[in-house]
Every structure is written in C-alpha cells, then in structure tokens.
Write an enzyme that holds these catalytic residues in place. Structure first.
Site, short mmCIF file in Angstrom:
data_model
loop_
_atom_site.label_atom_id
_atom_site.label_comp_id
_atom_site.label_asym_id
_atom_site.label_seq_id
_atom_site.Cartn_x
_atom_site.Cartn_y
_atom_site.Cartn_z
N CYS A 1 0.82 -1.21 0.00
CA CYS A 1 0.00 0.00 0.00
C CYS A 1 0.86 1.27 0.00
CB CYS A 1 -0.95 0.00 1.19
SG CYS A 1 -0.13 -0.30 2.75
N ARG B 1 4.14 1.42 -1.39
CA ARG B 1 5.20 1.49 -2.40
C ARG B 1 4.97 0.53 -3.57
NH1 ARG B 1 9.52 1.88 0.15
NH2 ARG B 1 8.53 2.13 2.17
N HIS C 1 18.82 1.43 -0.55
CA HIS C 1 17.38 1.66 -0.56
C HIS C 1 16.61 0.40 -0.14
CE1 HIS C 1 13.55 3.36 -1.80
NE2 HIS C 1 13.29 2.20 -2.39
N GLN D 1 5.34 -5.60 9.22
CA GLN D 1 4.76 -6.20 8.00
C GLN D 1 5.71 -6.13 6.81
OE1 GLN D 1 3.16 -3.94 9.98
NE2 GLN D 1 0.99 -3.94 9.53
N ALA E 1 -8.97 -10.69 3.90
CA ALA E 1 -8.41 -11.55 4.95
C ALA E 1 -6.90 -11.67 4.82
CB ALA E 1 -9.07 -12.93 4.89
N GLU F 1 -2.76 -10.10 5.28
CA GLU F 1 -1.90 -9.88 6.44
C GLU F 1 -2.24 -8.59 7.19
OE1 GLU F 1 2.75 -9.44 7.65
OE2 GLU F 1 2.20 -9.43 5.55
N MET F 2 -2.61 -7.55 6.39
CA MET F 2 -2.94 -6.27 7.01
C MET F 2 -4.19 -6.39 7.90
SD MET F 2 -1.72 -3.21 7.12
CE MET F 2 -0.97 -2.47 5.69
#
Lengths: 295, 426
Positions: B51, B53, B102, B119, B194, B196-197
C-alpha cells in the site's frame, strides 16, 4: 503570619491568566514543563481564591453563595478551577485549559463588576441558600455543556480534517464528549428549574415587603424564555432517537451560549445585585436569580 | 554491480498514483513478471508492491543492458493502462550502491510510513518468493534480497525501532479511532479482506478489547480462518452490505483493483444505520472505499493510508536517535554487501592468476628436482616453501590493489589489464 486581607481578585486572576498563556504556548510547541507550570499557576490561583473566599465569608458572616453576586460568581469560578485541576492531574495530555481557563477568567473578571456588599442573614436564609446553590449547579452545568459542545466541535473538525492528535492538546473522544454533554444538559435542567422556581417563590413572598418584585418585569419574562429554551433542548435531548452528535453539539452550544451570554450581559451591564445600593437602570437577571436581594 | 530500482513510495507519490500502479494480486504480479521477462530477457526482476510502495528492482550482467527509468515507466504505463504523464514525475530511480541501501532501508522499515512496523519484512520476503516462483530473479537479486532480510533482522535486534506503535492499524486507531470511540469493547468490527494487514489490524483491535468481529472476504475459507483465529464470525461476501450496516469500525484491506464501496452503495447502508458514527480505515491500495464516502454525512470518518502520514512523521521525529543507529547499521551492511559482491567479481581472475603462477612455479620446481635427483627431502621442501613465498609475495601487490579497487565497484579496467598482462582467459 499570612495576611488574608491582602489577597485580592487580581492575585488569582493573574495566576489563571498566566496559566492560560502557558496553555496557549502548547499550540506553538508541545512542552511538558509549560503544562506543569500551567497546572502549578492554576493551583496557586485556586489557593489564593480559596483564601479570598474564606476571608470574605469571615468578614460577612455569610457563605459566599448567598453573600453577594460577587462571591457567587467566584464560587462558580472556584468550582471550574478545581475541576480543571483534577482533570489535568488525572491526564496531563488533555487540552482543557484553553476551554476552561477563559471561562474562569470571565467569571472572575465579571465578579469584579458586581457589588461586594454582603446582605444580612434573614428569615428566608435557608431558601436563599438553596436557591443560590441550585443556580450555581444549574449555571455550572450549562457552562460545562457549552464547553463540552465546543470541544466536541473542535474534535469533530479535527477528525474530519484528518489532523493528527496533538500530544499536548488531546480531547476526549466524540463518544465521551457527547455522553458528558447529554448529562450536563439533562443534569443542569432540573437545577435551573428548581433554582428558578425557588426564585419565583422568594419574589412572590416579597409582595408583602417594602420592595416587592414585579414578576412581569422584562427581566423575569426574559429569564423565563431562557429557561424555556433550555427545557426545549432538554426535552429534545431526552426524546431524540438518532441525532448526529454534531447537531446536538451545535444546538447545545447555541442554547447554552445564549443563556450564558444573556445572563452575563444582564449582570454586567445592569447594576442589580444582592444588597445593591442603587436601583438598576435595566431589569436585570440578578433580580430573577436572586430576587431576595431586592427585598 | 548492475543493479537499479525504479520506485514510487508514500514519500514520493500520492496514494492516487500508487494505487494505479500497484500490482494488487498474485495474478497481476505473475503477469507482470512474464511481461517484464518478455521485454527484457537478460534481466533479473523483483517487484515489491504494497500500500505504501511500488518498486521494481532490476539486475543484469553487462553494464547498460538493463532497462532505464523511462523503459520501466513505459512498461508500467502500458501494463496498467495509465498515461505516462500522470505518474512519470513521481517515479524515482536509484542504482548501484544507492539501490542496495534503498532496499536495506525498505526491509528495515526505515523507509516505511510507520517506523519499525513488522509487516514490511514479510512483504519483502513475499515479493522475493513471488519473483523466485516466477523465475524472475537471479544470482544478484537472490544475494541482495537474502542479505536485505538479514540486515532487517539486525536492525530490529540492535535498535529499539520496533517498540511502541508498530503498525498502520495501531497508528490509525490511536490517533483517530480512539478520538471517535471511548472504548472498542462494545463495538462491532468488520474486516473486509483476509490478508496480512487485516490480520495485523485485528491483532491490535483485539488488544483494545474488541469482542465482536466480522470477517468478510471473497474467499470464504480465508475469511473462516481469520475469523477463527480472532474469535470472530466469517460472513459471506454477498452479505457485505449487511455487515457494513452492523459495523462501528470497518477495516478494508482487499486486493481489489478498484473501489468496492462507492457513494450510492454506502448511502444505502447509512439509510439502515442512521447517522451513527462509523470509523472506516481503508488500508488497501488501490483503495476499497471511494474517498467521497467520507463526505456522506458528519459521522462517517474515513481514513486511508496517506491520512496517517502526518502522525507517522511526528513519530519519526520522536525516534531520531534510533533512526540514526539503524542508518549506521544499514550503511555498514551496504558497504559490506557491495564489497563482498565486487570482491566476488574479482574472484575468478584472482583464482586464475594464482593457479597460473603456481603452475609455472611447479613446472620450474619439477625441472629443478629432475636435474638434481640427489636432493634430500628436507632440502626439497625448503626450496618448495621458498618458491611459494616468492609467488605469494609477487601476487600480493596486484591482489591488494584489486581488493582496494573493488571497494568502489567492480574494477573492470584493472581486471582487463590483468587478463591482458598475464594472458588469462575468461
């Protein structure tokens, strides 16, 4: 030795003013030191105010609630300052100072415009005491409802604009503010009603005295209209099923704001107070809230 | 080192751009790898799409053989059917050592919106696994991503970055949710999706005392699993509108490629619920809720990922010291990685050079021993040791120069000179 008579309204007014200034600096830069200093100055102000009120009571032999309008307003300010201190000591991240301290300052400064002449204890003393106490709680409730509504709207605005919660200017949740606001209005309504009723009863009794109070005077009628406005708000709050918290806050703000502004304007710009020496130029609310003063 | 990354993150691009460039589902990702391999067959690729990158890492053997920023942008434009002008200025590019650093920053959550969030490590690992499944990664990207995960572990162990608010959900709930509701114990929480977030959000809300949880997902098995894990109720996707009407807190994390809740749909829900306050946290990219849903009435509080940026910046300021420590580790690890990598590239030449010289010395020694068959064994050994020392001493200066030069990158010129001077093939 402490000279209680040296403590003046200026002492605690200055303390509260410094506390407010320190609270305002939180908008520029969050600082724990400033927060503690604000709490400290408020505490100092509260102590000075307590000494002042104790001294006034000793001088007049009357409790401040019924001593004079000056003392009555100071009791109200004292309650507000005490509430502020307790809440801040419980949670130092709360941003209550910018809401409560201006009210305290307004009450203290208003009190300086009121007569300090204390009335004498008479046969109606018990009823007068009850009348004044009910009005203190009623007006305090209205003032609290007004501030809570204001806080609700500030919090709501922050949430809608998605602004982060400032560290040192936190407010209660909308849910809690809404609930507290409801209780403040619902709680103050009976106090105002009973306070007004006892005032009318005292005015009715004044018919047989040398200075009878006219219940149809504009002051009384205006007071009745304000009371009706509060009752309408009270009825609407009690009966409402689903109303937006924001609408409730706005209505409470207007109703309570109107009541408070009218009350203070009448008191500030007319000279009617307990034990006043000069007749008022305008019908004033102190005649309504404290009709015994004019007997 | 022929490595580069083209990216847009929460720091360089708005959510409205990121969500259009996101690879929201495994199928999208797989298609994207196929398309990239078709366009640039000589390259290795790893795509990280979250969400916050969208990043495409590319590695290749020969300098100049990989895609440049423009080519990657063109690919994104054609793949997502988004005009190049809409996002080109919001893309950034890094190469070589900067690209390595990076990735280490990303994997260590230094570059995350929520500093220290856990996460991202799983997201980097998933991205790498997906690339491996699609046979899109190779020697360099394998080494790089494995090292990135090691660096992330080191940063977590040696700093206190992971302490405190460590998830997007916790930031949103603390900053906004708790300003709306006094308590979550008597609230109904709906999780849409459903993944991981969603799981992370539920873990946090559960710790806040939430008792009633509804999980609604297109795949009912995953909904059931998540609901079971947190003591919630799995609901059929077809009942989503009813779930929306029941919920006080809505957390949306689906991989849908366009909003699933628009204004008319949510207005219909609000007709059922009245104007009861509802806190919506849309952490999906692309967003699941049309942003206009937040304007339906005064009691709809809708937040997306970018709305948390200001809070996260403040959090970052408060932990400047920990960031400094983490950055030192990352710099040290980056230097070590680059050195190891470059050193590895000089390895074959060094090996050949050493073997070449040792062959010569062996030939000369054999010749000497044949001419002097009466030499005693201790004398032979002494001679062998002396010759070895001579070879080593002669090899030492060029090898030292090679090692020094490889600190700043593969010393192609020097390697070429050695090949030519000593006639080493390969």
């Amino acid at each position: 030795m402490i000279h209680f008579d040296k403590v003046s309204t200026l002492c605690f007014f200055a303390s509260y003013l410094v506390a407010l200034g320190l609270e305002l600096t939180q908008f520029l830069r969050s600082s724990r030191i400033n927060r503690w200093a604000a709490i400290g100055f408020t505490g100092a102000g509260l102590i000075a105010q307590t000494i002042y009120l104790v001294h006034r009571t000793r001088e007049s032999g009357m409790p401040p609630l019924v001593g004079s309008m000056h003392d009555w307003l100071l009791v109200l300010a004292w309650v507000a300052a005490a509430v502020y201190l307790v809440l801040m000591l419980k949670d130092r991240h709360l941003g209550l100072g910018v809401f409560l301290l201006p009210l305290i300052l307004l009450l203290v400064s208003s009190s300086t415009r009121m007569s300090k002449v204390s009335r004498v204890r008479d046969a109606q003393y018990a009823v007068e005491m009850l009348h004044a106490s009910l009005l203190v709680f009623g007006i305090a409730g209205v003032a609290i409802a007004f501030l809570l509504s204001l806080m609700y709207l500030v919090q709501h605005n922050r949430l809608k604009h998605k602004t982060p919660d400032p560290d040192s200017f936190q407010l209660y949740s909308l849910e809690r503010l809404g609930r507290m606001n409801w209780w403040a209005v619902v709680g103050s309504a009976p106090f105002l009603t009973l306070g007004l009723a006892s005032g009318v009863w005292l005015a009715w009794n004044s018919r047989t005295t040398s200075t009878p109070v006219d219940l149809l005077s504009p002051g009384y009628v205006g007071s009745g209209i304000m009371w009706l406005a509060m009752m309408a708000l009270f009825g609407w709050l009690v009966s409402r099923q689903q109303s937006s918290g924001k609408i409730v806050a706005w209505r409470t703000l207007w109703a309570c704001g109107f009541l408070l502004v009218t009350f203070f304007c009448f008191e500030m710009f007319s000279s009617g107070i307990h034990g006043q020496k000069k007749a008022p130029a305008l019908p004033n609310l102190s005649r309504i809230w404290f009709p015994e003063a004019h007997t | 080192m022929n490595l580069q990354v083209v990216y847009c993150t929460h720091q360089t691009a708005s959510l409205s751009v990121r969500e259009r460039l996101a690879f929201s589902s495994p199928d999208h990702l797989s298609d994207a790898y196929n398309a990239l391999k078709e366009r640039f067959p000589q390259c290795e690729f790893v795509i990280i799409s979250t969400c916050n990158r969208v990043e495409i890492y590319t590695a290749h053997d020969a300098p100049g053989s990989g895609p440049n920023l423009r080519q990657i942008a063109q690919f994104l434009s054609e793949y997502h059917d988004v005009p190049l002008d809409d996002f080109y200025s919001e893309l950034s590019e890094k190469s070589g050592t900067d690209a390595v650093k990076h990735l280490f920053d990303v994997a260590s959550s230094i570059d995350s919106m929520v500093l220290g969030e856990s996460q991202i490590v799983n997201q980097v690992k998933s991205a790498y696994d997906a690339a491996a499944r699609a046979t899109a990664c190779g020697l360099l990207t394998n080494t790089l991503f494995q090292r990135a995960l090691t660096v992330s572990g080191r940063v977590r162990t040696e700093t206190r970055l992971s302490e405190g608010r460590i998830s997007i959900a916790s930031v949103a709930v603390i900053d906004f949710g708790k300003s709306i509701f006094d308590s979550f114990a008597d609230k109904t929480v709906l999780v849409i999706g459903a993944g991981e977030m969603g799981e992370e959000t539920l873990r946090y809300l559960k710790s806040e005392g939430v008792k009633r949880i509804l999980v609604c997902n297109r795949n009912p098995d995953r909904a059931l699993r998540l609901a079971h894990e947190f003591g919630g109720i799995a609901r059929d996707w077809a009942t989503l509108d009813d779930c929306l009407a029941e919920a006080d807190v809505i957390v949306s994390t689906t991989g849908a490629d366009r909003p699933i809740i628009d204004v008319p749909r949510f207005k219909a829900v609000r007709k059922k619920t009245g104007d009861r306050p509802v806190f919506i946290l849309d952490v999906a990219a692309p967003r699941d809720f049309d942003p206009a849903v937040g304007k339906i009435d005064d009691n709809v509080f809708l937040y997306d990922i970018d709305d948390l940026e200001a809070t996260c910046q403040r959090n970052r300021k408060n932990r400047a010291h920990e960031i400094e420590v983490a950055l030192k580790i990352i710099e040290e690890e980056t230097a070590r990685f680059v050195h190891d990598l470059n050193h590895k590239s000089t390895g074959p030449i060094i090996k050949q050079l050493r073997e070449h010289w040792q062959d010569i010395s062996r030939q000369e020694l054999d010749q000497l021993f044949r001419k002097s068959p009466n030499l005693a064994e201790p004398d032979r050994q002494a001679i062998e040791r002396t010759v070895d020392r001579i070879v080593n001493k002669l090899l030492h200066p060029p090898l030292e120069v090679l090692r020094d030069e490889s600190r700043d990158g593969t010393p192609h010129g020097l390697l070429d000179a050695i090949r030519r001077l000593f006639r080493i093939s390969g």
